[in-house]
Motif scaffolding. Sequence first.
Motif, PDB file in Angstrom:
ATOM      1  N   MET A   1       0.822  -1.192   0.000  1.00  0.00           N
ATOM      2  CA  MET A   1       0.000   0.000   0.000  1.00  0.00           C
ATOM      3  C   MET A   1       0.869   1.261   0.000  1.00  0.00           C
ATOM      4  N   TRP A   2       2.011   1.199   0.661  1.00  0.00           N
ATOM      5  CA  TRP A   2       2.881   2.375   0.725  1.00  0.00           C
ATOM      6  C   TRP A   2       3.479   2.697  -0.635  1.00  0.00           C
ATOM      7  N   ILE A   3       3.588   1.687  -1.495  1.00  0.00           N
ATOM      8  CA  ILE A   3       4.126   1.925  -2.838  1.00  0.00           C
ATOM      9  C   ILE A   3       3.158   2.807  -3.626  1.00  0.00           C
ATOM     10  N   LYS A   4       1.873   2.493  -3.551  1.00  0.00           N
ATOM     11  CA  LYS A   4       0.880   3.282  -4.273  1.00  0.00           C
ATOM     12  C   LYS A   4       0.789   4.700  -3.721  1.00  0.00           C
ATOM     13  N   ILE A   5       0.902   4.845  -2.412  1.00  0.00           N
ATOM     14  CA  ILE A   5       0.865   6.179  -1.807  1.00  0.00           C
ATOM     15  C   ILE A   5       2.063   6.997  -2.278  1.00  0.00           C
ATOM     16  N   THR A   6       3.237   6.377  -2.346  1.00  0.00           N
ATOM     17  CA  THR A   6       4.436   7.075  -2.818  1.00  0.00           C
ATOM     18  C   THR A   6       4.288   7.499  -4.272  1.00  0.00           C
ATOM     19  N   ILE A   7       3.705   6.642  -5.101  1.00  0.00           N
ATOM     20  CA  ILE A   7       3.487   6.975  -6.512  1.00  0.00           C
ATOM     21  C   ILE A   7       2.534   8.157  -6.630  1.00  0.00           C
ATOM     22  N   VAL A   8       1.462   8.159  -5.857  1.00  0.00           N
ATOM     23  CA  VAL A   8       0.494   9.258  -5.903  1.00  0.00           C
ATOM     24  C   VAL A   8       1.141  10.566  -5.429  1.00  0.00           C
ATOM     25  N   VAL A   9       1.927  10.506  -4.360  1.00  0.00           N
ATOM     26  CA  VAL A   9       2.597  11.715  -3.846  1.00  0.00           C
ATOM     27  C   VAL A   9       3.576  12.262  -4.879  1.00  0.00           C
ATOM     28  N   LEU A  10       4.351  11.392  -5.524  1.00  0.00           N
ATOM     29  CA  LEU A  10       5.283  11.854  -6.558  1.00  0.00           C
ATOM     30  C   LEU A  10       4.533  12.448  -7.747  1.00  0.00           C
ATOM     31  N   PHE A  11       3.407  11.846  -8.123  1.00  0.00           N
ATOM     32  CA  PHE A  11       2.628  12.373  -9.241  1.00  0.00           C
ATOM     33  C   PHE A  11       2.036  13.736  -8.897  1.00  0.00           C
ATOM     34  N   ILE A  12       1.545  13.889  -7.672  1.00  0.00           N
ATOM     35  CA  ILE A  12       1.017  15.190  -7.255  1.00  0.00           C
ATOM     36  C   ILE A  12       2.146  16.231  -7.232  1.00  0.00           C
ATOM     37  N   GLY A  13       3.325  15.837  -6.770  1.00  0.00           N
ATOM     38  CA  GLY A  13       4.474  16.741  -6.808  1.00  0.00           C
ATOM     39  C   GLY A  13       4.834  17.143  -8.228  1.00  0.00           C
ATOM     40  N   LEU A  14       4.685  16.220  -9.150  1.00  0.00           N
ATOM     41  CA  LEU A  14       4.945  16.510 -10.560  1.00  0.00           C
ATOM     42  C   LEU A  14       3.957  17.538 -11.088  1.00  0.00           C
ATOM     43  N   LEU A  15       2.689  17.398 -10.734  1.00  0.00           N
ATOM     44  CA  LEU A  15       1.675  18.352 -11.176  1.00  0.00           C
ATOM     45  C   LEU A  15       1.879  19.736 -10.533  1.00  0.00           C
ATOM     46  N   VAL A  16       2.267  19.756  -9.269  1.00  0.00           N
ATOM     47  CA  VAL A  16       2.541  21.031  -8.591  1.00  0.00           C
ATOM     48  C   VAL A  16       3.725  21.740  -9.245  1.00  0.00           C
ATOM     49  N   SER A  17       4.763  20.994  -9.567  1.00  0.00           N
ATOM     50  CA  SER A  17       5.921  21.583 -10.218  1.00  0.00           C
ATOM     51  C   SER A  17       5.558  22.110 -11.608  1.00  0.00           C
ATOM     52  N   LEU A  18       4.733  21.368 -12.319  1.00  0.00           N
ATOM     53  CA  LEU A  18       4.296  21.801 -13.643  1.00  0.00           C
ATOM     54  C   LEU A  18       3.487  23.092 -13.556  1.00  0.00           C
ATOM     55  N   SER A  19       2.552  23.159 -12.620  1.00  0.00           N
ATOM     56  CA  SER A  19       1.730  24.357 -12.500  1.00  0.00           C
ATOM     57  C   SER A  19       2.542  25.549 -11.983  1.00  0.00           C
ATOM     58  N   SER A  20       3.484  25.315 -11.066  1.00  0.00           N
ATOM     59  CA  SER A  20       4.306  26.431 -10.591  1.00  0.00           C
ATOM     60  C   SER A  20       5.200  26.960 -11.705  1.00  0.00           C
ATOM     61  N   GLY A  21       5.681  26.084 -12.568  1.00  0.00           N
ATOM     62  CA  GLY A  21       6.471  26.538 -13.708  1.00  0.00           C
ATOM     63  C   GLY A  21       5.662  27.421 -14.642  1.00  0.00           C
ATOM     64  N   LEU A  22       4.388  27.071 -14.847  1.00  0.00           N
ATOM     65  CA  LEU A  22       3.521  27.900 -15.684  1.00  0.00           C
ATOM     66  C   LEU A  22       3.269  29.260 -15.037  1.00  0.00           C
ATOM     67  N   VAL A  23       3.026  29.258 -13.729  1.00  0.00           N
ATOM     68  CA  VAL A  23       2.795  30.518 -13.023  1.00  0.00           C
ATOM     69  C   VAL A  23       4.046  31.401 -13.095  1.00  0.00           C
ATOM     70  N   TYR A  24       5.212  30.833 -12.856  1.00  0.00           N
ATOM     71  CA  TYR A  24       6.448  31.615 -12.924  1.00  0.00           C
ATOM     72  C   TYR A  24       6.711  32.128 -14.332  1.00  0.00           C
ATOM     73  N   LEU A  25       6.360  31.329 -15.326  1.00  0.00           N
ATOM     74  CA  LEU A  25       6.555  31.751 -16.710  1.00  0.00           C
ATOM     75  C   LEU A  25       5.685  32.966 -17.023  1.00  0.00           C
ATOM     76  N   MET A  26       4.455  32.962 -16.525  1.00  0.00           N
ATOM     77  CA  MET A  26       3.548  34.074 -16.787  1.00  0.00           C
ATOM     78  C   MET A  26       3.900  35.318 -15.957  1.00  0.00           C
ATOM     79  N   LYS A  27       4.339  35.134 -14.717  1.00  0.00           N
ATOM     80  CA  LYS A  27       4.644  36.271 -13.851  1.00  0.00           C
ATOM     81  C   LYS A  27       5.968  36.944 -14.196  1.00  0.00           C
TER      82      LYS A  27
END
Length: 84
Positions: A1-27
Amino acid sequence: MWIKITIVVLFIGLLVSLSSGLVYLMKDIGIPESKRTLYALGARITIATLLLGFIGFHIYSGNLKNTAPWDQTRPAANSSTTNN
């Protein structure tokens, strides 16, 4: 179960990094010294590499398996029941 939780956390981190990059690009339009977009890209590449490595390692070690119904192995045809 911890493997799936780690995968989800890494994927959410990937999405946060992607969205922050877009925000920084626009600002940071017109600010030549800003490297925040570059740092967000580096973080996204690092997280994506960690995610792929984590999934690849656990597939190789047998902790993650493919359970898709179209990839299930079919039983071999029983050749002893044929009469010639």
